[in-house]
Design a protein around this motif. Sequence first.
Motif, PDB file in Angstrom:
ATOM      1  N   ALA A   1       0.836  -1.207   0.000  1.00 40.23           N
ATOM      2  CA  ALA A   1       0.000   0.000   0.000  1.00 40.23           C
ATOM      3  C   ALA A   1       0.871   1.258   0.000  1.00 40.23           C
ATOM      4  N   ALA A   3       3.906   1.519  -1.229  1.00 38.80           N
ATOM      5  CA  ALA A   3       4.515   1.643  -2.555  1.00 38.80           C
ATOM      6  C   ALA A   3       3.493   2.145  -3.577  1.00 38.80           C
ATOM      7  N   ASP A   4       2.266   1.612  -3.513  1.00 39.51           N
ATOM      8  CA  ASP A   4       1.225   2.030  -4.456  1.00 39.51           C
ATOM      9  C   ASP A   4       0.882   3.494  -4.286  1.00 39.51           C
ATOM     10  N   ALA A   5       1.049   4.012  -3.048  1.00 43.24           N
ATOM     11  CA  ALA A   5       0.756   5.419  -2.780  1.00 43.24           C
ATOM     12  C   ALA A   5       1.964   6.317  -3.063  1.00 43.24           C
ATOM     13  N   ASN A   6       3.028   5.722  -3.618  1.00 41.01           N
ATOM     14  CA  ASN A   6       4.251   6.471  -3.929  1.00 41.01           C
ATOM     15  C   ASN A   6       4.853   7.124  -2.691  1.00 41.01           C
ATOM     16  N   THR A   7       4.770   6.409  -1.559  1.00 37.13           N
ATOM     17  CA  THR A   7       5.309   6.909  -0.299  1.00 37.13           C
ATOM     18  C   THR A   7       6.790   6.570  -0.202  1.00 37.13           C
ATOM     19  N   VAL A  20       9.279  -5.123  -1.602  1.00 42.03           N
ATOM     20  CA  VAL A  20       8.906  -3.847  -2.214  1.00 42.03           C
ATOM     21  C   VAL A  20       9.634  -2.746  -1.461  1.00 42.03           C
TER      22      VAL A  20
END
Length: 210
Positions: A1, A3-7, A20
Amino acid sequence: ALADANTRFIIWGPPVKDEVGRSFGCDNESGGYQATSHLLGLGRERIAYVGRKEHRSPEHAGRYAGYARALAEAGLEPDNDLRIPADNSEKLGYDAVRQLLNRGKPFDGIFAVTDLIAIGAMRALQDAGLSVPEDVSVVGFDDMPLAAYVSPALTTVQQNSRDAAEGLVQGIVGLIEGKPVESRLIKPTLIVRESCGAKLDAHNRVRDSA
């Protein structure tokens, strides 16, 4: 989550397959190797392993790999009868060593994968009438504050919390600044105290026993 949020984030722990993001952690294999090599250097050859070794526990798996490598270099093989799974608590360390004692297989050293397990292990040995380190040498892992104050004081592998904190923050700052950041491991340090039976000088350094 994350990574998907570009955090931007750094994981504390060893690198794992298909992870990840980036990680920063302790070289657990080196720590297990140092602990076991130290016991072997003290003349201990029947060294029990108390902890897990499955890949679902990657930190423990690395410590077991170091344990096995040190034994192999000494011409020894891990003995499944001297391996007891245990999770991170004094009670589970205590129960594991009681189980080990009940097997009746001789052992003269224990590498416990955490300090809490090691503290429980020492109590189980003492309750069974065995002396630490005269009968059994014990080494833990973590160098938690309590390790220096149990009796006997616990020899352990130290994960340097200052280096860990600095490395994690530097990694995050590097990501924020757009710099290349790679996963890294830091080497732990063996802290020798009383539970292994090594002869020490006034500064807790190992002395030549000759």
